[in-house]
Design a protein around this motif. Structure first.
Motif, PDB file in Angstrom:
ATOM      1  N   LEU A   8       0.832  -1.176  -0.091  1.00 26.03           N
ATOM      2  CA  LEU A   8       0.160  -0.012  -0.044  1.00 26.03           C
ATOM      3  C   LEU A   8       0.813   1.267  -0.109  1.00 26.03           C
ATOM      4  CD1 LEU A   8      -2.646  -0.990   2.821  1.00 26.03           C
ATOM      5  CD2 LEU A   8      -2.806  -1.045   0.235  1.00 26.03           C
ATOM      6  N   THR A   9       0.507   2.117  -0.674  1.00 29.71           N
ATOM      7  CA  THR A   9       1.410   3.426  -0.932  1.00 29.71           C
ATOM      8  C   THR A   9       0.647   4.464  -0.465  1.00 29.71           C
ATOM      9  OG1 THR A   9       2.544   2.553  -2.878  1.00 29.71           O
ATOM     10  CG2 THR A   9       2.719   4.906  -2.472  1.00 29.71           C
ATOM     11  N   PHE A  10       1.393   5.517   0.278  1.00 34.30           N
ATOM     12  CA  PHE A  10       0.877   6.586   0.994  1.00 34.30           C
ATOM     13  C   PHE A  10       1.701   7.822   0.667  1.00 34.30           C
ATOM     14  CE2 PHE A  10      -0.344   3.180   3.702  1.00 34.30           C
ATOM     15  CZ  PHE A  10      -1.551   3.592   4.169  1.00 34.30           C
ATOM     16  N   ASP A  11       1.015   8.962   0.160  1.00 36.80           N
ATOM     17  CA  ASP A  11       1.716  10.170   0.026  1.00 36.80           C
ATOM     18  C   ASP A  11       2.290  10.821   1.490  1.00 36.80           C
ATOM     19  OD1 ASP A  11       1.212   9.837  -2.446  1.00 36.80           O
ATOM     20  OD2 ASP A  11      -0.113  11.542  -2.799  1.00 36.80           O
ATOM     21  N   ALA A  12       3.284  11.395   1.335  1.00 35.77           N
ATOM     22  CA  ALA A  12       3.679  12.008   2.891  1.00 35.77           C
ATOM     23  C   ALA A  12       4.557  13.162   2.380  1.00 35.77           C
ATOM     24  CB  ALA A  12       4.598  10.900   3.422  1.00 35.77           C
ATOM     25  N   HIS A  13       4.731  14.015   3.534  1.00 38.60           N
ATOM     26  CA  HIS A  13       5.590  14.998   3.371  1.00 38.60           C
ATOM     27  C   HIS A  13       7.092  14.487   3.620  1.00 38.60           C
ATOM     28  CE1 HIS A  13       2.472  18.496   3.984  1.00 38.60           C
ATOM     29  NE2 HIS A  13       2.651  18.294   2.702  1.00 38.60           N
ATOM     30  N   ASP A  14       7.079  13.542   4.776  1.00 41.31           N
ATOM     31  CA  ASP A  14       8.448  13.209   5.058  1.00 41.31           C
ATOM     32  C   ASP A  14       8.000  11.624   5.129  1.00 41.31           C
ATOM     33  OD1 ASP A  14      10.627  12.151   6.591  1.00 41.31           O
ATOM     34  OD2 ASP A  14      10.665  13.959   7.775  1.00 41.31           O
ATOM     35  N   ALA A  15       8.531  10.954   4.356  1.00 37.62           N
ATOM     36  CA  ALA A  15       8.366   9.543   4.084  1.00 37.62           C
ATOM     37  C   ALA A  15       9.171   8.747   4.955  1.00 37.62           C
ATOM     38  CB  ALA A  15       8.920   9.134   2.407  1.00 37.62           C
ATOM     39  N   TYR A  16      10.291   9.105   5.370  1.00 33.01           N
ATOM     40  CA  TYR A  16      11.010   8.359   6.223  1.00 33.01           C
ATOM     41  C   TYR A  16      10.532   8.451   7.684  1.00 33.01           C
ATOM     42  CZ  TYR A  16      14.988   6.629   8.978  1.00 33.01           C
ATOM     43  OH  TYR A  16      15.519   5.945   9.693  1.00 33.01           O
ATOM     44  N   ARG A  17      10.047   9.623   7.980  1.00 29.47           N
ATOM     45  CA  ARG A  17       9.201   9.941   9.361  1.00 29.47           C
ATOM     46  C   ARG A  17       7.937   9.188   9.287  1.00 29.47           C
ATOM     47  NH1 ARG A  17       5.757  14.303  11.226  1.00 29.47           N
ATOM     48  NH2 ARG A  17       6.005  14.452  13.453  1.00 29.47           N
ATOM     49  N   GLN A  18       7.333   9.118   8.343  1.00 32.20           N
ATOM     50  CA  GLN A  18       6.132   8.414   8.430  1.00 32.20           C
ATOM     51  C   GLN A  18       6.400   6.876   8.592  1.00 32.20           C
ATOM     52  OE1 GLN A  18       3.464   9.963   9.250  1.00 32.20           O
ATOM     53  NE2 GLN A  18       2.241   9.485   7.349  1.00 32.20           N
ATOM     54  N   ALA A  19       7.399   6.314   7.852  1.00 28.60           N
ATOM     55  CA  ALA A  19       7.790   4.893   7.709  1.00 28.60           C
ATOM     56  C   ALA A  19       8.292   4.534   9.197  1.00 28.60           C
ATOM     57  CB  ALA A  19       8.715   4.696   6.422  1.00 28.60           C
ATOM     58  N   THR A  20       8.815   5.395   9.916  1.00 28.61           N
ATOM     59  CA  THR A  20       9.599   5.366  11.068  1.00 28.61           C
ATOM     60  C   THR A  20       8.510   4.980  12.176  1.00 28.61           C
ATOM     61  OG1 THR A  20      11.433   6.163  10.831  1.00 28.61           O
ATOM     62  CG2 THR A  20      11.122   5.870  13.015  1.00 28.61           C
ATOM     63  N   PHE A  21       7.438   5.621  12.028  1.00 28.60           N
ATOM     64  CA  PHE A  21       6.112   5.726  12.820  1.00 28.60           C
ATOM     65  C   PHE A  21       5.408   4.288  12.756  1.00 28.60           C
ATOM     66  CE2 PHE A  21       1.395   6.252  13.151  1.00 28.60           C
ATOM     67  CZ  PHE A  21       1.331   6.712  14.313  1.00 28.60           C
ATOM     68  N   TRP A  22       5.240   4.003  11.504  1.00 29.30           N
ATOM     69  CA  TRP A  22       4.450   2.880  10.962  1.00 29.30           C
ATOM     70  C   TRP A  22       5.176   1.705  11.206  1.00 29.30           C
ATOM     71  CZ3 TRP A  22      -0.449   2.067  10.586  1.00 29.30           C
ATOM     72  CH2 TRP A  22      -1.405   3.302  10.536  1.00 29.30           C
ATOM     73  N   HIS A  66      -8.276   3.160   4.598  1.00 36.02           N
ATOM     74  CA  HIS A  66      -7.615   3.445   5.877  1.00 36.02           C
ATOM     75  C   HIS A  66      -7.357   1.921   6.444  1.00 36.02           C
ATOM     76  CE1 HIS A  66     -11.498   3.120   7.470  1.00 36.02           C
ATOM     77  NE2 HIS A  66     -10.952   2.286   8.614  1.00 36.02           N
ATOM     78  N   ILE A  67      -6.215   1.989   7.054  1.00 36.36           N
ATOM     79  CA  ILE A  67      -5.929   0.614   7.915  1.00 36.36           C
ATOM     80  C   ILE A  67      -6.867   0.576   9.156  1.00 36.36           C
ATOM     81  CG2 ILE A  67      -4.013  -0.639   8.911  1.00 36.36           C
ATOM     82  CD1 ILE A  67      -2.100   1.153   7.390  1.00 36.36           C
ATOM     83  N   ASP A  68      -7.483  -0.790   9.447  1.00 44.83           N
ATOM     84  CA  ASP A  68      -7.705  -1.220  10.731  1.00 44.83           C
ATOM     85  C   ASP A  68      -6.787  -2.193  11.439  1.00 44.83           C
ATOM     86  OD1 ASP A  68      -9.983   0.050   9.997  1.00 44.83           O
ATOM     87  OD2 ASP A  68     -11.240  -1.528   9.279  1.00 44.83           O
ATOM     88  N   LEU A  69      -6.580  -1.914  12.544  1.00 44.87           N
ATOM     89  CA  LEU A  69      -5.687  -2.622  13.402  1.00 44.87           C
ATOM     90  C   LEU A  69      -6.257  -3.631  14.481  1.00 44.87           C
ATOM     91  CD1 LEU A  69      -2.965  -0.006  14.182  1.00 44.87           C
ATOM     92  CD2 LEU A  69      -2.973  -1.614  12.376  1.00 44.87           C
ATOM     93  N   GLN A  70      -5.976  -4.777  14.505  1.00 46.35           N
ATOM     94  CA  GLN A  70      -6.202  -5.521  15.486  1.00 46.35           C
ATOM     95  C   GLN A  70      -5.077  -6.004  16.369  1.00 46.35           C
ATOM     96  OE1 GLN A  70      -8.009  -9.590  14.296  1.00 46.35           O
ATOM     97  NE2 GLN A  70      -9.432  -9.458  16.219  1.00 46.35           N
ATOM     98  N   PRO A  71      -5.167  -5.700  17.585  1.00 46.21           N
ATOM     99  CA  PRO A  71      -3.850  -5.875  18.459  1.00 46.21           C
ATOM    100  C   PRO A  71      -4.061  -7.198  18.432  1.00 46.21           C
ATOM    101  CG  PRO A  71      -5.395  -4.274  19.528  1.00 46.21           C
ATOM    102  CD  PRO A  71      -6.151  -4.948  18.089  1.00 46.21           C
TER     103      PRO A  71
END
Length: 130
Positions: A8-22, A66-71
């Protein structure tokens, strides 16, 4: 042969920062060749790959996907608290008094995602009462 979803591809202002979060959200990892300032960053986790691409435009409306997370190893509420601790923001709280429902959070750039009940919580709520 059919097509497979590669990532899945997401547009971002800061790709690395977003990737680190995810990567932290999903207990995943960044690609070995991704570094701060790169225009793209790839996260791989159990069963999914997310690609973040730096773009100049800003998010302006609700996500159409959007993403749905299930712990897996904690409750929904424990997971929500963990994610708030790593930088997510509360967007909408849809938890119900009976224990059902979900929580909508946003990531570092305002993309919505949901945290649902864990499998164990679903099973407990669906178990027959005596």
């Amino acid at each position: 042969m059919t097509s497979l979803v590669r990532h899945l591809t997401f547009d971002a202002h800061d790709a690395y920062r977003q990737a680190t979060f995810w990567a932290e959200v999903l207990d995943g990892k960044l690609a070995d060749d991704d570094f701060p300032g790169d225009p793209e960053a790839l996260v791989t986790a159990d069963g999914i790959a997310l690609l973040f691409v730096t773009v100049p435009d800003t998010k302006s409306v609700k996500n159409r996907l959007h993403i749905d997370l299930q712990p897996q190893d904690r409750t929904r509420d424990e997971e929500v608290e963990r994610l708030l601790g790593v930088g997510a923001k509360l967007h909408e709280d849809h938890r119900r008094p009976n224990g059902r429902g979900w929580v909508t959070l946003t990531d570092l750039e305002g993309n919505e995602f949901c945290v649902e009940l864990s499998g164990a919580e679903r099973d407990a709520l669906s178990a027959p009462t005596e």
